[in-house]
Write a protein that holds these residues in place. Structure first.
Motif, PDB file in Angstrom:
ATOM      1  N   TYR A 195       0.810  -1.222   0.000  1.00 29.88           N
ATOM      2  CA  TYR A 195       0.000   0.000   0.000  1.00 29.88           C
ATOM      3  C   TYR A 195       0.851   1.285   0.000  1.00 29.88           C
ATOM      4  CZ  TYR A 195      -4.432  -2.394   1.222  1.00 29.88           C
ATOM      5  OH  TYR A 195      -5.557  -3.154   1.219  1.00 29.88           O
ATOM      6  N   PHE A 196       2.165   1.158   0.124  1.00 27.83           N
ATOM      7  CA  PHE A 196       3.017   2.338   0.332  1.00 27.83           C
ATOM      8  C   PHE A 196       2.695   3.428  -0.680  1.00 27.83           C
ATOM      9  CE2 PHE A 196       7.259   4.497  -0.295  1.00 27.83           C
ATOM     10  CZ  PHE A 196       7.200   5.216   0.892  1.00 27.83           C
ATOM     11  N   TYR A 197       2.522   4.662  -0.132  1.00 27.24           N
ATOM     12  CA  TYR A 197       2.041   5.773  -0.948  1.00 27.24           C
ATOM     13  C   TYR A 197       3.148   6.761  -1.303  1.00 27.24           C
ATOM     14  CZ  TYR A 197      -1.682   8.854  -2.656  1.00 27.24           C
ATOM     15  OH  TYR A 197      -2.523   9.599  -3.446  1.00 27.24           O
ATOM     16  N   GLY A 198       4.373   6.450  -0.944  1.00 24.37           N
ATOM     17  CA  GLY A 198       5.477   7.354  -1.277  1.00 24.37           C
ATOM     18  C   GLY A 198       5.531   8.555  -0.337  1.00 24.37           C
ATOM     19  N   GLN A 199       6.286   9.556  -0.746  1.00 25.44           N
ATOM     20  CA  GLN A 199       6.445  10.758   0.073  1.00 25.44           C
ATOM     21  C   GLN A 199       5.284  11.718  -0.158  1.00 25.44           C
ATOM     22  OE1 GLN A 199       8.955  10.856   2.291  1.00 25.44           O
ATOM     23  NE2 GLN A 199       9.428   8.795   1.546  1.00 25.44           N
ATOM     24  N   ALA A 200       4.117  11.313   0.278  1.00 23.36           N
ATOM     25  CA  ALA A 200       2.908  12.111   0.058  1.00 23.36           C
ATOM     26  C   ALA A 200       2.699  13.084   1.210  1.00 23.36           C
ATOM     27  CB  ALA A 200       1.696  11.190  -0.063  1.00 23.36           C
ATOM     28  N   SER A 201       2.011  14.182   0.902  1.00 20.91           N
ATOM     29  CA  SER A 201       1.672  15.163   1.933  1.00 20.91           C
ATOM     30  C   SER A 201       0.578  14.608   2.838  1.00 20.91           C
ATOM     31  CB  SER A 201       1.186  16.466   1.292  1.00 20.91           C
ATOM     32  OG  SER A 201      -0.051  16.233   0.624  1.00 20.91           O
ATOM     33  N   ALA A 202       0.417  15.241   3.983  1.00 18.53           N
ATOM     34  CA  ALA A 202      -0.624  14.816   4.930  1.00 18.53           C
ATOM     35  C   ALA A 202      -2.007  14.924   4.281  1.00 18.53           C
ATOM     36  CB  ALA A 202      -0.557  15.654   6.192  1.00 18.53           C
ATOM     37  N   GLU A 203      -2.193  15.976   3.467  1.00 21.09           N
ATOM     38  CA  GLU A 203      -3.487  16.161   2.804  1.00 21.09           C
ATOM     39  C   GLU A 203      -3.755  15.029   1.817  1.00 21.09           C
ATOM     40  OE1 GLU A 203      -1.149  18.437   3.075  1.00 21.09           O
ATOM     41  OE2 GLU A 203      -2.062  19.931   4.419  1.00 21.09           O
ATOM     42  N   ASP A 204      -2.722  14.635   1.056  1.00 21.63           N
ATOM     43  CA  ASP A 204      -2.889  13.562   0.082  1.00 21.63           C
ATOM     44  C   ASP A 204      -3.176  12.227   0.781  1.00 21.63           C
ATOM     45  OD1 ASP A 204      -2.514  15.245  -2.033  1.00 21.63           O
ATOM     46  OD2 ASP A 204      -0.381  14.757  -2.310  1.00 21.63           O
ATOM     47  N   LEU A 205      -2.479  11.983   1.890  1.00 20.93           N
ATOM     48  CA  LEU A 205      -2.722  10.743   2.637  1.00 20.93           C
ATOM     49  C   LEU A 205      -4.143  10.723   3.190  1.00 20.93           C
ATOM     50  CD1 LEU A 205       0.626  10.218   4.607  1.00 20.93           C
ATOM     51  CD2 LEU A 205      -0.350   8.725   2.854  1.00 20.93           C
ATOM     52  N   ALA A 206      -4.604  11.860   3.700  1.00 20.60           N
ATOM     53  CA  ALA A 206      -5.962  11.937   4.236  1.00 20.60           C
ATOM     54  C   ALA A 206      -6.982  11.652   3.134  1.00 20.60           C
ATOM     55  CB  ALA A 206      -6.209  13.309   4.851  1.00 20.60           C
ATOM     56  N   ALA A 207      -6.734  12.188   1.953  1.00 16.80           N
ATOM     57  CA  ALA A 207      -7.642  11.946   0.835  1.00 16.80           C
ATOM     58  C   ALA A 207      -7.618  10.483   0.419  1.00 16.80           C
ATOM     59  CB  ALA A 207      -7.263  12.842  -0.345  1.00 16.80           C
ATOM     60  N   GLU A 208      -6.420   9.890   0.437  1.00 14.50           N
ATOM     61  CA  GLU A 208      -6.282   8.482   0.062  1.00 14.50           C
ATOM     62  C   GLU A 208      -7.064   7.583   1.034  1.00 14.50           C
ATOM     63  OE1 GLU A 208      -4.928   5.228  -2.283  1.00 14.50           O
ATOM     64  OE2 GLU A 208      -5.069   7.396  -2.644  1.00 14.50           O
ATOM     65  N   LEU A 209      -7.062   7.962   2.298  1.00 16.62           N
ATOM     66  CA  LEU A 209      -7.771   7.167   3.307  1.00 16.62           C
ATOM     67  C   LEU A 209      -9.287   7.170   3.103  1.00 16.62           C
ATOM     68  CD1 LEU A 209      -5.789   8.097   6.553  1.00 16.62           C
ATOM     69  CD2 LEU A 209      -5.922   5.850   5.476  1.00 16.62           C
ATOM     70  N   GLU A 210      -9.777   8.076   2.267  1.00  7.77           N
ATOM     71  CA  GLU A 210     -11.208   8.136   1.988  1.00  7.77           C
ATOM     72  C   GLU A 210     -11.601   7.253   0.797  1.00  7.77           C
ATOM     73  OE1 GLU A 210     -13.530  10.101   3.912  1.00  7.77           O
ATOM     74  OE2 GLU A 210     -11.746   9.968   5.178  1.00  7.77           O
ATOM     75  N   ASP A 211     -10.624   6.547   0.245  1.00 10.93           N
ATOM     76  CA  ASP A 211     -10.921   5.648  -0.890  1.00 10.93           C
ATOM     77  C   ASP A 211     -11.714   4.444  -0.377  1.00 10.93           C
ATOM     78  OD1 ASP A 211     -10.940   3.806  -2.967  1.00 10.93           O
ATOM     79  OD2 ASP A 211      -8.912   4.307  -3.635  1.00 10.93           O
ATOM     80  N   ARG A 212     -12.928   4.303  -0.858  1.00 13.23           N
ATOM     81  CA  ARG A 212     -13.833   3.257  -0.348  1.00 13.23           C
ATOM     82  C   ARG A 212     -13.319   1.838  -0.606  1.00 13.23           C
ATOM     83  NH1 ARG A 212     -16.066   7.832  -1.055  1.00 13.23           N
ATOM     84  NH2 ARG A 212     -18.131   8.460  -0.316  1.00 13.23           N
ATOM     85  N   ASP A 213     -12.488   1.666  -1.624  1.00 17.38           N
ATOM     86  CA  ASP A 213     -12.024   0.316  -1.976  1.00 17.38           C
ATOM     87  C   ASP A 213     -11.218  -0.331  -0.847  1.00 17.38           C
ATOM     88  OD1 ASP A 213     -13.267   0.434  -4.404  1.00 17.38           O
ATOM     89  OD2 ASP A 213     -11.472   1.027  -5.530  1.00 17.38           O
ATOM     90  N   TYR A 214     -10.487   0.485  -0.088  1.00 17.57           N
ATOM     91  CA  TYR A 214      -9.707  -0.066   1.028  1.00 17.57           C
ATOM     92  C   TYR A 214     -10.611  -0.783   2.043  1.00 17.57           C
ATOM     93  CZ  TYR A 214      -5.538   2.596  -0.371  1.00 17.57           C
ATOM     94  OH  TYR A 214      -4.444   3.090  -1.051  1.00 17.57           O
ATOM     95  N   TYR A 215     -11.822  -0.327   2.161  1.00 13.14           N
ATOM     96  CA  TYR A 215     -12.748  -0.851   3.173  1.00 13.14           C
ATOM     97  C   TYR A 215     -13.596  -1.985   2.610  1.00 13.14           C
ATOM     98  CZ  TYR A 215     -11.095   3.506   5.109  1.00 13.14           C
ATOM     99  OH  TYR A 215     -10.266   4.502   5.555  1.00 13.14           O
ATOM    100  N   ARG A 216     -14.057  -1.794   1.398  1.00 18.73           N
ATOM    101  CA  ARG A 216     -14.936  -2.805   0.804  1.00 18.73           C
ATOM    102  C   ARG A 216     -14.203  -4.114   0.511  1.00 18.73           C
ATOM    103  NH1 ARG A 216     -17.881   1.681  -3.070  1.00 18.73           N
ATOM    104  NH2 ARG A 216     -19.382   2.426  -1.499  1.00 18.73           N
ATOM    105  N   GLU A 217     -12.888  -4.029   0.258  1.00 22.48           N
ATOM    106  CA  GLU A 217     -12.152  -5.243  -0.089  1.00 22.48           C
ATOM    107  C   GLU A 217     -12.024  -6.203   1.103  1.00 22.48           C
ATOM    108  OE1 GLU A 217      -8.425  -3.895  -1.535  1.00 22.48           O
ATOM    109  OE2 GLU A 217      -7.545  -3.539   0.457  1.00 22.48           O
ATOM    110  N   VAL A 218     -12.263  -5.677   2.319  1.00 26.45           N
ATOM    111  CA  VAL A 218     -12.205  -6.554   3.504  1.00 26.45           C
ATOM    112  C   VAL A 218     -13.579  -6.599   4.202  1.00 26.45           C
ATOM    113  CG1 VAL A 218      -9.729  -6.305   3.913  1.00 26.45           C
ATOM    114  CG2 VAL A 218     -11.320  -4.629   4.901  1.00 26.45           C
ATOM    115  N   ASN A 219     -14.635  -6.281   3.431  1.00 27.82           N
ATOM    116  CA  ASN A 219     -16.018  -6.345   3.934  1.00 27.82           C
ATOM    117  C   ASN A 219     -16.266  -5.463   5.147  1.00 27.82           C
ATOM    118  OD1 ASN A 219     -16.935  -8.280   1.990  1.00 27.82           O
ATOM    119  ND2 ASN A 219     -15.916  -9.886   3.175  1.00 27.82           N
ATOM    120  N   VAL A 220     -15.638  -4.285   5.156  1.00 32.37           N
ATOM    121  CA  VAL A 220     -15.914  -3.286   6.184  1.00 32.37           C
ATOM    122  C   VAL A 220     -16.826  -2.230   5.577  1.00 32.37           C
ATOM    123  CG1 VAL A 220     -14.890  -1.393   7.524  1.00 32.37           C
ATOM    124  CG2 VAL A 220     -13.790  -3.645   7.497  1.00 32.37           C
TER     125      VAL A 220
END
Length: 521
Positions: free
Chosen positions: A60-85
């Motif tokens: 999942y490593f996202y590289g040297q991303a800013s805090a804003e970019d990481l926060a936006a990435e955490l809102e990606d629904r696929d991360y949750y749906r892939e583990v039935n959350v």
């Protein structure tokens, strides 16, 4: 530790309801527990994803991303749906609800949160009960309830949260059933009865069906049984039907909390007139249908394909339930059903003929007489029917077990079957069937006077196809060191004589005392 937590939570929640009826309050509490669960599992997954996004060694490593970019990435629904959350929108997350708990519009905010959660998760459509804005709780009590449910947050992982909240949810279901009394039995079957059905049926694979599923307890116990015996959630496919809309929602939430995939039909519906699964052939059926219901019949049911052994009487649905379940069994399927004792012996309105036809067709496998006082505030004696399509063993025989004296009282008005008793019953049935490993508790099957007996169909026919275990298992064997009748009678007579003599002495003493006070006899 967890038992103490559950009791404390219940005592506090019950106090908060003030004068509100338990049947109504139940949905407020259980709905909030469900929202707390999906928020906890969402938050746990979010923390996990955040750590993996920052780990160079992780996929999942996202590289040297800013805090804003990481926060936006955490809102990606696929991360949750892939583990039935379940995906939880920001305004519906528990932190937001808790922050607003003391606001006068907290009920409206909870309803809006539930609507937002449903929109993001199609699986939950129509399941969440949005009644908080109109809840008849005294001012401030709903906010206090939110604060109370906020304390249910144990464990850092989704799996831990699921386990703890699942246990709290079931505990509350049971306590609400007790608080509601007779009505509580419509949505909750006592745990020891469900565990007995599951232990005897051993539903470890394939399709599991409950045509009157209440709050889903049969499914939960089936999954727990599978995991306890080395299987995995998902080894069975869950199918259920429930007519009561609010109970249907309870079942869906109960299953979702545990991560169990389920199909409860398109909507709540009557099992007889609107069968949601007409083509289903289940490997296992577990059910506790309502006893002796008289308002089930509809003219469209005359000659229905399910009534293979005869049209059930319009005034009692017991034999409609039995035949419905036989109809939905796979060729080698088995069913376990809780019914009122009258189903074992009634000969009214064709019931005797239907029962005889079922026995002669060799689809009745095991009959178990249950103790009284197992259910919440109802004294109707009950029994367990175990049916089999295509018996694999003991063809032409029925096993009878009399468990009426085997329960342990857990309160003044209720008893239960302990784990040891359930294990004994399950081992008896397994040994009778000749199943591998069944001899661990009892060895090879043998009739036990007063407890169990295997009976040929011809003998059952001689008894008018009555299936009451007490008629077949006989009296319990008398131990060799028991006194014989004459000795017992002599002892009882002597004791009675002693008590009568003491009574006479007391009577004389009282008369003397009263005489000294001037009373004349």
């Amino acid at each position: 530790m967890l038992d103490d937590i559950k009791k404390t939570l219940w005592a506090t929640a019950d106090k908060l309801r003030a004068n509100m009826d338990a049947a109504e309050y139940k949905h407020l509490v259980l709905g909030l527990i469900f929202v707390k669960f999906i928020s906890d599992t969402f938050a746990a997954r979010r923390t996990e994803v955040a750590a993996r996004l920052a780990d160079p060694a992780d996929d999942y490593f996202y590289g040297q991303a800013s805090a804003e970019d990481l926060a936006a990435e955490l809102e990606d629904r696929d991360y949750y749906r892939e583990v039935n959350v379940f995906w939880v929108p920001e305004p519906a997350r528990w932190e937001a609800l808790r922050a607003a708990a003391k606001q006068p519009d907290i009920g409206k905010r909870i309803d809006e949160a539930l609507t937002a959660i449903e929109l993001e998760n199609p699986k939950l459509k129509g399941i969440l009960d949005k009644r908080y804005a109109r809840a008849q709780l005294p001012d401030g009590k709903l906010g206090e309830l939110v604060d109370l449910v906020s304390t249910i947050g144990f464990g850092a992982s989704a799996a831990q949260a699921r386990d703890v909240l699942g246990q709290v949810y079931e505990y509350f279901l049971g306590m609400f059933a007790s608080a509601e009394g007779k009505r509580g039995g419509q949505f909750y079957t006592p745990r020891s009865i469900v565990k007995t059905l599951v232990a005897v049926l051993s539903p470890h694979h394939g399709k599991v069906y409950d045509p009157c599923c209440g709050s889903g307890g049969m499914f939960v116990q089936s999954e727990e049984f599978i995991e306890a015996h080395g299987g995995k959630i998902g080894d069975v496919a869950i199918f259920g039907q429930e007519a009561n809309p609010t109970t249907w929602r309870l079942a869906a939430m109960n299953l979702a909390i545990r991560g169990i995939d389920f199909n409860l039909g398109r909507e709540p519906a009557d099992t007889f007139s609107r069968d949601q699964f007409p083509d289903l052939r289940a490997d296992f059926i577990l059910a506790n249908p309502p006893f002796n219901i008289s308002d089930w019949w509809h003219a469209s049911l005359m000659g229905d394909a399910r009534w293979q052994y005869g049209d059930p009487p319009a005034g009692n649905a017991n034999f409609a339930w039995l035949q419905h379940m036989l109809h939905h069994l796979a060729p080698n399927g088995r069913a376990g059903i809780v019914l009122a004792n009258g189903s074992m012996s009634s000969s009214q309105n064709s019931e005797g003929e239907i029962r005889a036809a079922m026995v002669d067709a060799d689809v009745v496998e095991v009959m178990i007489a249950l103790p009284g006082q197992l259910f919440f505030n109802t004294q109707i004696p009950a029994c367990l029917w175990f049916l089999a399509k295509g018996k694999r063993a003991r063809k032409g025989e029925v096993l009878f077990i009399d468990a009426r004296k085997l329960a342990v009282m857990i309160s003044r008005v209720q008893c239960e079957l302990t784990g040891d008793i359930i294990d004994r019953i399950a081992a008896t049935v397994a040994a009778w069937r000749g199943e591998a490993g069944s001899g661990a508790l009892l060895g090879d099957y043998a009739d036990v006077a007063g407890y169990c007996r295997s009976v040929k169909l011809a003998e059952i026919a001689e008894h008018g196809h009555v299936l009451t275990p007490g008629r077949y298992v006989g009296a319990e064997a008398v131990e060799d060191n028991d006194a014989d009748f004459a000795t017992k009678m002599q002892g009882l007579t002597e004791k009675l004589g002693e008590q009568m003599a003491k009574g006479a002495e007391l009577d004389l003493l009282i008369r003397r005392k009263l005489g000294g006070l001037g009373f004349d006899f």
